[in-house]
Design a protein around this motif. Structure first.
Motif, mmCIF file in Angstrom:
data_model
loop_
_atom_site.group_PDB
_atom_site.id
_atom_site.type_symbol
_atom_site.label_atom_id
_atom_site.label_comp_id
_atom_site.label_asym_id
_atom_site.label_seq_id
_atom_site.Cartn_x
_atom_site.Cartn_y
_atom_site.Cartn_z
ATOM 1 N N UNK A 110 19.288 -1.574 10.704
ATOM 2 C CA UNK A 110 19.675 -0.307 11.335
ATOM 3 C C UNK A 110 18.930 0.870 10.735
ATOM 4 N N UNK A 111 18.880 0.914 9.402
ATOM 5 C CA UNK A 111 18.191 2.025 8.741
ATOM 6 C C UNK A 111 16.714 2.034 9.095
ATOM 7 N N UNK A 112 16.084 0.862 9.103
ATOM 8 C CA UNK A 112 14.659 0.797 9.428
ATOM 9 C C UNK A 112 14.389 1.275 10.853
ATOM 10 N N UNK A 162 7.643 1.972 6.453
ATOM 11 C CA UNK A 162 8.892 2.063 5.700
ATOM 12 C C UNK A 162 9.342 0.691 5.222
ATOM 13 N N UNK A 163 9.149 -0.321 6.057
ATOM 14 C CA UNK A 163 9.489 -1.680 5.616
ATOM 15 C C UNK A 163 8.615 -2.107 4.449
ATOM 16 N N UNK A 164 7.316 -1.842 4.548
ATOM 17 C CA UNK A 164 6.413 -2.219 3.465
ATOM 18 C C UNK A 164 6.752 -1.495 2.175
ATOM 19 N N UNK A 165 7.230 -0.264 2.290
ATOM 20 C CA UNK A 165 7.528 0.531 1.099
ATOM 21 C C UNK A 165 8.630 -0.097 0.260
ATOM 22 N N UNK A 166 9.578 -0.786 0.892
ATOM 23 C CA UNK A 166 10.690 -1.356 0.136
ATOM 24 C C UNK A 166 10.600 -2.867 -0.012
ATOM 25 N N UNK A 167 9.740 -3.519 0.749
ATOM 26 C CA UNK A 167 9.682 -4.984 0.725
ATOM 27 C C UNK A 167 8.483 -5.522 -0.040
ATOM 28 N N UNK A 168 7.404 -4.772 -0.138
ATOM 29 C CA UNK A 168 6.181 -5.263 -0.767
ATOM 30 C C UNK A 168 6.111 -4.742 -2.193
ATOM 31 N N UNK A 169 5.881 -5.664 -3.140
ATOM 32 C CA UNK A 169 5.880 -5.283 -4.549
ATOM 33 C C UNK A 169 4.496 -5.385 -5.178
ATOM 34 N N UNK A 170 3.786 -6.465 -4.920
ATOM 35 C CA UNK A 170 2.511 -6.704 -5.584
ATOM 36 C C UNK A 170 1.462 -5.668 -5.216
ATOM 37 N N UNK A 171 0.539 -5.447 -6.144
ATOM 38 C CA UNK A 171 -0.499 -4.436 -5.916
ATOM 39 C C UNK A 171 -1.427 -4.835 -4.773
ATOM 40 N N UNK A 172 -1.884 -6.091 -4.755
ATOM 41 C CA UNK A 172 -2.831 -6.521 -3.729
ATOM 42 C C UNK A 172 -2.179 -6.543 -2.354
ATOM 43 N N UNK A 173 -0.940 -7.014 -2.271
ATOM 44 C CA UNK A 173 -0.261 -7.014 -0.972
ATOM 45 C C UNK A 173 0.006 -5.588 -0.500
ATOM 46 N N UNK A 174 0.309 -4.693 -1.429
ATOM 47 C CA UNK A 174 0.494 -3.290 -1.062
ATOM 48 C C UNK A 174 -0.813 -2.689 -0.558
ATOM 49 N N UNK A 175 -1.922 -3.051 -1.192
ATOM 50 C CA UNK A 175 -3.222 -2.562 -0.738
ATOM 51 C C UNK A 175 -3.535 -3.073 0.662
ATOM 52 N N UNK A 176 -3.265 -4.350 0.916
ATOM 53 C CA UNK A 176 -3.493 -4.902 2.251
ATOM 54 C C UNK A 176 -2.625 -4.201 3.292
ATOM 55 N N UNK A 177 -1.368 -3.895 2.929
ATOM 56 C CA UNK A 177 -0.485 -3.191 3.860
ATOM 57 C C UNK A 177 -1.018 -1.806 4.181
ATOM 58 N N UNK A 178 -1.585 -1.131 3.186
ATOM 59 C CA UNK A 178 -2.124 0.209 3.433
ATOM 60 C C UNK A 178 -3.333 0.156 4.367
ATOM 61 N N UNK A 179 -4.140 -0.903 4.274
ATOM 62 C CA UNK A 179 -5.278 -1.041 5.189
ATOM 63 C C UNK A 179 -4.796 -1.239 6.633
ATOM 64 N N UNK A 180 -3.740 -2.028 6.798
ATOM 65 C CA UNK A 180 -3.182 -2.233 8.140
ATOM 66 C C UNK A 180 -2.568 -0.936 8.659
#
Length: 293
Positions: A110-112, A162-180
């Protein structure tokens, strides 16, 4: 009279630069939000605010870098200063509301959906407020279905961010999310630009009010770009912001682990243990009687 619109007057320079800025803002924002959620000892409002401002500045900078390449052949383009500044404030404010919502209420469905929809509509509003700041010898007109698609892309991109901000922890996965996310935000911009057509007034000329595009946009871009650079320095010098999930957990465990207690050594005759104290004659405790004999 229909104007001739060119959104790529500098070739691929402006789209690629805009994409890089969108990715930079997203990457910094995600790491700051992750920092606030993974470390209970951090000042959560401050990190959430820094993350929201990074994402908002990245989106706004992307938009106006891309707009440097936007030209109408028959008319010179100017920008209204007030609306341009308002679009930056809207970008930071709406992203901030979404970030604080998931930062304190979590990433439940709901929040998302609510925060993502509101933030996406705000990002689209930032885009079209920025477009409303354009002054030229004509009127901008929009194809409604293409505009709707751009708004839908903005909502999906905001929800995913917003989902990536709270669900993704690792640096590389966060970097990949930012590219998307960079692809989604830049795609939203150029989808919205595809809906634009210009209807020129009867006499082709230059508007009297407003500042020229380059003389206004380039100086105004300096502030958000410097802010992103400073946010990048904060991320680089805080090791918690670049740790992966496993390293993050180990670092947190070390901080929480109590210091080991040290017991006084005992002497049992071993060479590796501390012997009891003796007096200057070499006698230990309990030998006073034998010493006098």
């Amino acid at each position: 009279m229909q104007g001739t619109v060119d959104g790529f007057s500098y070739g691929m320079i402006t789209p690629l630069t805009a994409y890089v800025m969108a990715c930079l803002g997203a990457a910094l924002g995600l790491r700051c939000i992750t920092r606030s959620l993974r470390d209970d000892r951090s000042w959560r409002p401050g990190w959430l605010a820094l993350g929201a401002a990074s994402i908002g500045c990245g989106i706004w900078t992307m938009h106006f870098i891309a707009m440097i390449g936007f030209q109408v052949e028959e008319s010179r383009i100017h920008y209204d200063v007030g609306l341009t500044i308002l679009s930056l404030a809207v970008a930071i404010a709406v992203v901030g509301l979404g970030v604080f919502a998931v930062g304190y209420r979590g990433a439940n469905t709901t929040t998302l959906l609510v925060a993502g929809t509101f933030t996406g509509l705000g990002v689209a509003a930032m885009h079209y407020i920025g477009m409303a700041a354009i002054r030229l010898n004509g009127d901008l007109r929009y194809e409604v279905r293409t505009v709707a698609v751009s708004v839908l892309i903005a909502v999906v991109a905001a929800t995913a961010a917003l989902w990536a901000a709270v669900a993704i922890r690792g640096f590389l996965t966060s970097l990949a999310a930012s590219l998307v996310m960079g692809v989604a935000v830049t795609g939203m911009h150029y989808t919205g630009m595809a809906a634009v057509s210009v209807h020129l007034h009867g006499v082709v000329g230059t508007p009297d009010s407003g500042d020229p595009a380059h003389s206004l946009l380039l100086p105004m871009l300096i502030g958000p770009v410097l802010f992103l650079a400073l946010a990048g320095v904060v991320v680089m010098f805080d090791p918690m912001l670049v740790l992966g999930d496993g390293d993050w957990n180990r670092a947190a465990s070390r901080r929480r682990a109590p210091a080991p207690r040290t017991e006084p050594p005992t002497w049992s005759g071993s060479a590796f243990e501390t012997p009891p104290r003796t007096d200057r004659h070499g006698y230990g405790p309990g030998t006073a009687g034998r010493r006098d004999r």
